[in-house]
Motif scaffolding. Sequence first.
Motif, short mmCIF file in Angstrom:
data_model
loop_
_atom_site.label_atom_id
_atom_site.label_comp_id
_atom_site.label_asym_id
_atom_site.label_seq_id
_atom_site.Cartn_x
_atom_site.Cartn_y
_atom_site.Cartn_z
N UNK A 96 -8.75 33.97 8.63
CA UNK A 96 -8.19 32.66 8.99
C UNK A 96 -6.81 32.51 8.36
N UNK B 168 -13.42 25.84 13.76
CA UNK B 168 -13.44 26.76 12.61
C UNK B 168 -13.77 28.19 13.05
N UNK B 169 -14.80 28.41 13.91
CA UNK B 169 -15.00 29.77 14.41
C UNK B 169 -13.75 30.34 15.12
N UNK C 169 -11.32 31.35 12.44
CA UNK C 169 -11.78 32.57 11.75
C UNK C 169 -11.41 33.81 12.54
N UNK D 231 -7.79 26.66 3.75
CA UNK D 231 -8.66 27.46 4.61
C UNK D 231 -9.92 27.97 3.91
N UNK E 291 -21.09 34.99 9.27
CA UNK E 291 -19.77 34.36 9.24
C UNK E 291 -19.37 33.84 10.62
N UNK E 292 -20.29 33.80 11.57
CA UNK E 292 -19.95 33.31 12.92
C UNK E 292 -20.84 32.13 13.34
N UNK E 293 -21.42 31.43 12.35
CA UNK E 293 -22.18 30.21 12.60
C UNK E 293 -23.51 30.44 13.31
N UNK F 164 -19.09 27.28 7.95
CA UNK F 164 -18.34 26.65 9.03
C UNK F 164 -17.95 25.22 8.67
#
Lengths: 265, 158
Positions: free
Chosen positions: A1, A35-36, A39, B20, B41-43, B61
């Motif tokens: 990010x 947010x994804x 990222x 961030x 890390x991708x929810x 997230x």
Amino acid sequence: MYDFNYRKATSADDAVKTVTSASEGKFMSGGMTLIPTLKQRLAKPSDVVDLATVPGLAGISVSGKMLVIGAMTRHAVVNGSADVKKAIPALAKLAGLIGDPQVRNRGTIGGSVANSDPAADYPAAVIGLGATIHTNKRTIAADSYFKGIFETALEAGELITKFEFPIPDRAGYMKFPNPASRYAVVGVFVAKTGGTVRVGVTGAGPCAFRVPEMEKALAANFAPAAVEAIKVSPNGLNSDIHASAEYRAHLVTVMAKRAVAEAAG
Amino acid sequence: MPTVTMTVNGKKMSAECENRTLLVQFLREKQGLTGTHVGCDTTQCGACVVHIDGLPVKSCTTLAVQNEGAKIVTIEGLAKDGKLHPMQEMFREHHALQCGFCTPGMVMAAIGIVDRHKGEPTLAEKTVRHELEGNFCRCTGYHNIVKAIMAAFPLMKG
Ligand SMILES: Cc1cc2nc3c(=O)[nH]c(=O)nc-3n(C[C@H](O)[C@H](O)[C@H](O)COP(=O)(O)OP(=O)(O)OC[C@H]3O[C@@H](n4cnc5c(N)ncnc54)[C@H](O)[C@@H]3O)c2cc1C
Ligand code: FES
Ligand code: FES
């Protein structure tokens, strides 16, 4: 990010001002899509403006024949709201089918409709109920809001503040969920108000759309059998590893039938 | 860099972090609370679930700065005076973990399930399975996790 400037907005005006004066400003409500995206470095905003601190953006109320839902209202709140369950139970149900409980604790109706993911659930209800989208500067009718894949009538820096849903006599929502993500492969929202019926489809095309032929048939006879023989054309529908355009076209009829059965039952 | 302050497991904690910085990084890297895991890390996986102001959320997230002033509970905050939380106890009792990687998030999400249904007389197995939607386990096949949650329900109802 990539890093960015972050600001907790104090009012809708403040949020709009910050986003429009930034070199690349972005609103953030639940962050469940934003947010994804950050990222994956698919977006590089200079400024992220948090809407969670704006007073009055979240909340649910009923006024006359309208259900009003603030843009910052989270999916879990819509799902659990006694007002929504009473006024439009199919909408409460829809909110409870989004993602998982943790996603529903953060994601908001405003973020979902602003984003207009072709597989998102809320757009089916916005179209199916003929909602009015209120922004910081105007109102937009559902029928002129969705423009294409991730594309809406919103202008740069335009903020959704709330939605007005006309309360129908009956409504139903059925979706065929992607087994991994729970996003809609196809979702159909059907609503009947007096002699008028609206059918809103999500997941199948680049953005949510109506099916006038089904609406006409259902206005004459509000029963699953009325839509059984009506097929939408697969031309222009989405096709991916989850479902071909032909399969999605087929699912529109199946989900419409089930949504009518739910609404009628 | 901004300084972010939140109450984590009952203790006020402050640290400088970038805008961030994710909440999960703040907890693991700034506070040394490594019980909260990052699986995807991708929810999707739910290994990172913590409670923010009482609600289960995926900490991979949400930004640390979003949670200024919030009350956070992580897996480390559940046991009291050397006694496991009933949900942890039932996970142990029913052998609801193998490698244990998913377990912290699983337990936090499981407590969320019971919290949402506490007011109801019973908890249906179907409800538990449905509400575990956002938590992946690659070892157990979920069966014992569901049993543990069903067993914790009457204990947590009190
Ligand atoms: C694991 C997972 C599963 C999911 N499953 C589903 C599902 O089954 N069905 C479904 O429909 N969705 C699903 N979602 C998406 C979820 O519903 C999101 O919450 C939603 O799409 C975005 O809402 P948000 O509040 O998080 O918006 P954000 O991520 O904060 O914002 C999304 C976009 O909208 C803009 N925006 C936000 N608020 C406003 C506003 N008020 N006015 C103007 N622009 C705004 C932002 O700038 C950003 O571009 C899933 C998400 C995850 C992570
Ligand atoms: S690490 Fe957060 S959901 Fe997987
Ligand atoms: S116990 Fe190994 S992933 Fe769940």
